[in-house]
Design a protein around this motif. Structure first.
Motif, PDB file in Angstrom:
ATOM      1  N   PHE A   4      69.967  83.494  67.304  1.00 16.26           N
ATOM      2  CA  PHE A   4      71.148  82.864  67.895  1.00 16.26           C
ATOM      3  C   PHE A   4      70.784  81.586  68.631  1.00 16.26           C
ATOM      4  O   PHE A   4      69.625  81.367  68.985  1.00 16.26           O
ATOM      5  N   THR A   5      71.821  80.747  68.815  1.00 14.94           N
ATOM      6  CA  THR A   5      71.608  79.421  69.377  1.00 14.94           C
ATOM      7  C   THR A   5      72.556  79.194  70.552  1.00 14.94           C
ATOM      8  O   THR A   5      73.705  79.625  70.505  1.00 14.94           O
ATOM      9  N   TYR A   6      72.037  78.575  71.579  1.00 13.42           N
ATOM     10  CA  TYR A   6      72.879  78.179  72.716  1.00 13.42           C
ATOM     11  C   TYR A   6      72.635  76.697  73.003  1.00 13.42           C
ATOM     12  O   TYR A   6      71.504  76.228  72.901  1.00 13.42           O
ATOM     13  N   SER A   7      73.710  75.981  73.399  1.00 15.70           N
ATOM     14  CA  SER A   7      73.544  74.574  73.800  1.00 15.70           C
ATOM     15  C   SER A   7      74.177  74.346  75.158  1.00 15.70           C
ATOM     16  O   SER A   7      75.230  74.914  75.455  1.00 15.70           O
ATOM     17  N   PHE A   8      73.526  73.519  75.939  1.00 11.52           N
ATOM     18  CA  PHE A   8      74.050  73.165  77.258  1.00 11.52           C
ATOM     19  C   PHE A   8      73.875  71.662  77.442  1.00 11.52           C
ATOM     20  O   PHE A   8      72.904  71.089  76.937  1.00 11.52           O
ATOM     21  N   PRO A   9      74.795  71.007  78.192  1.00 12.78           N
ATOM     22  CA  PRO A   9      74.585  69.586  78.466  1.00 12.78           C
ATOM     23  C   PRO A   9      73.351  69.400  79.351  1.00 12.78           C
ATOM     24  O   PRO A   9      73.054  70.263  80.181  1.00 12.78           O
ATOM     25  N   ALA A  10      72.648  68.291  79.140  1.00 13.01           N
ATOM     26  CA  ALA A  10      71.456  68.019  79.946  1.00 13.01           C
ATOM     27  C   ALA A  10      71.377  66.528  80.203  1.00 13.01           C
ATOM     28  O   ALA A  10      71.962  65.733  79.456  1.00 13.01           O
ATOM     29  N   THR A  11      70.681  66.117  81.255  1.00 19.06           N
ATOM     30  CA  THR A  11      70.583  64.681  81.545  1.00 19.06           C
ATOM     31  C   THR A  11      69.144  64.167  81.569  1.00 19.06           C
ATOM     32  O   THR A  11      68.900  63.009  81.274  1.00 19.06           O
ATOM     33  N   LYS A  12      68.199  65.002  81.911  1.00 17.43           N
ATOM     34  CA  LYS A  12      66.823  64.508  82.078  1.00 17.43           C
ATOM     35  C   LYS A  12      66.001  64.592  80.802  1.00 17.43           C
ATOM     36  O   LYS A  12      65.905  65.645  80.179  1.00 17.43           O
ATOM     37  N   LYS A  13      65.408  63.434  80.471  1.00 15.87           N
ATOM     38  CA  LYS A  13      64.545  63.411  79.293  1.00 15.87           C
ATOM     39  C   LYS A  13      63.154  63.914  79.686  1.00 15.87           C
ATOM     40  O   LYS A  13      62.725  63.720  80.822  1.00 15.87           O
ATOM     41  N   ILE A  14      62.485  64.543  78.732  1.00  9.43           N
ATOM     42  CA  ILE A  14      61.113  64.957  79.004  1.00  9.43           C
ATOM     43  C   ILE A  14      60.188  64.186  78.080  1.00  9.43           C
ATOM     44  O   ILE A  14      60.623  63.612  77.082  1.00  9.43           O
ATOM     45  N   THR A  15      58.921  64.152  78.417  1.00 10.73           N
ATOM     46  CA  THR A  15      57.990  63.323  77.650  1.00 10.73           C
ATOM     47  C   THR A  15      57.150  64.094  76.648  1.00 10.73           C
ATOM     48  O   THR A  15      56.908  63.649  75.536  1.00 10.73           O
ATOM     49  N   ASN A  16      56.716  65.288  77.042  1.00  8.14           N
ATOM     50  CA  ASN A  16      55.748  66.000  76.201  1.00  8.14           C
ATOM     51  C   ASN A  16      56.316  67.234  75.526  1.00  8.14           C
ATOM     52  O   ASN A  16      57.240  67.861  76.027  1.00  8.14           O
TER      53      ASN A  16
END
Lengths: 103, 210
Positions: A4-16
């Motif tokens: 199963f899959t869940y999605s949530f809004p996010a704002t912070k980008k990650i690098t690694n």
């Protein structure tokens, strides 16, 4: 096998990217990949069926504490919710976006 | 006798279990749940032993408690090693025999756990051909060199074997996790929940998430 899959809004980008955990009884693998689409997308694969409600709660708790735009893939081998939360926190830490460990 | 995690306990009937949480229906129809439970990793307080019952599928697991006085027999994983020779399960026997031989050479204190251990203890068939073989190694302190050797040996086996290392008075970790992530952080399961840790001079150091 359940997926199963869940999605949530996010704002912070990650690098690694991060890959933590192991294939093994009562554990899980967590793979974190950076994305640009301001979403945290979780894809969970588990051999233990019927625990979708528990997964949802664990993921929601994680999202309430961590804001990361990433694709997070989980391969579960019967981990307890405690282990799942620990591995997710570790994955974010390894990706360089955690809150850090203190001794 | 001290009762420890992984031990298999025998009881007269489901009726003697503590009535703390409602018993799921499947428990009444599962042969494996009728007289046996496996001790869970939790503190034992006031002689209340935390046990888990097995059903017919992986999803069927029920955590409950039994008072120590209601336990009629305790079987430890270490005791089950002696039963391997008489094990009739042709799927798992060859691998178990190899493990037994190698672990005796390594001079390890160990025993089968999981579904294979349950079968050895109770004679009730619970494994399938896809079942992993779970074993537990008991150590007083981390012996990294020995664990590395054990890891190399496991790679020679055709079947998947999950080794858990039980550290006296601390908790347990998966050998595979330790060998791969000793510095990055591996999980130690304690009676009070899982913890991330690393090692410093073969001693466990806990990492605390802020």
């Amino acid at each position: 096998m359940e997926k199963f899959t869940y999605s949530f809004p996010a704002t912070k980008k990650i690098t690694n990217r991060a890959h933590v955990g192991v294939v093994g009884s009562g554990d899980l693998e967590v793979l974190v990949e950076p994305t640009d689409d301001n979403q945290a997308v979780f894809e969970i694969r588990t051999g233990i069926t019927g625990f979708q409600d528990t997964w949802k709660k664990v993921i929601e708790r994680f999202v309430s504490l961590n804001d990361v735009s990433a694709r997070i893939t989980i391969n579960d081998f019967g981990a307890t919710p405690g282990i799942v939360s620990l591995r997710l926190a570790q994955a974010v830490e390894v990706s360089g976006n955690g809150k850090g460990y203190d001794e | 006798m001290e009762i420890k995690v992984h031990d298999i306990v025998k009881f007269e009937s489901i009726a003697v279990l503590e009535k703390t949480t409602p018993i799921p229906d499947w428990v009444f129809n599962a042969p494996a749940a009728k007289n046996y439970g496996v001790v869970r990793r939790m503190p034992i307080m006031d002689d209340m032993v935390p046990i888990g019952l097995r059903g017919n599928t992986r999803e069927q697991r029920f955590g409950t408690f039994i008072h120590k006085s209601r336990i009629v027999e305790v079987m430890t994983p270490i005791e089950l090693v002696d039963r391997i020779e008489g094990y009739t399960n042709e799927i798992h026997l060859p691998t178990l025999k190899k493990i037994k031989q190698a672990f005796e050479q390594f001079n390890l204190r160990w025993g089968p756990t999981g579904s294979v251990g349950f079968e050895l203890a109770t004679g009730i068939s619970v494994t399938t051909e896809r079942s992993d073989i779970d074993v537990c190694i008991y150590m007083d302190a981390i012996d990294r060199e020995l664990l590395v050797e054990v890891g190399k040996f496991l790679k020679t086996l055709e079947r998947r074997v999950d080794v858990q290392v039980e550290l006296a008075s601390v908790g347990a970790f998966l050998l595979h996790d330790f060998l791969k992530h000793e510095k990055l952080g591996f999980v130690i399961r304690t009676p009070f929940g899982p913890q991330l840790c690393t090692t410093v001079e073969n001693q466990i150091r806990l990492l605390v998430n802020q």
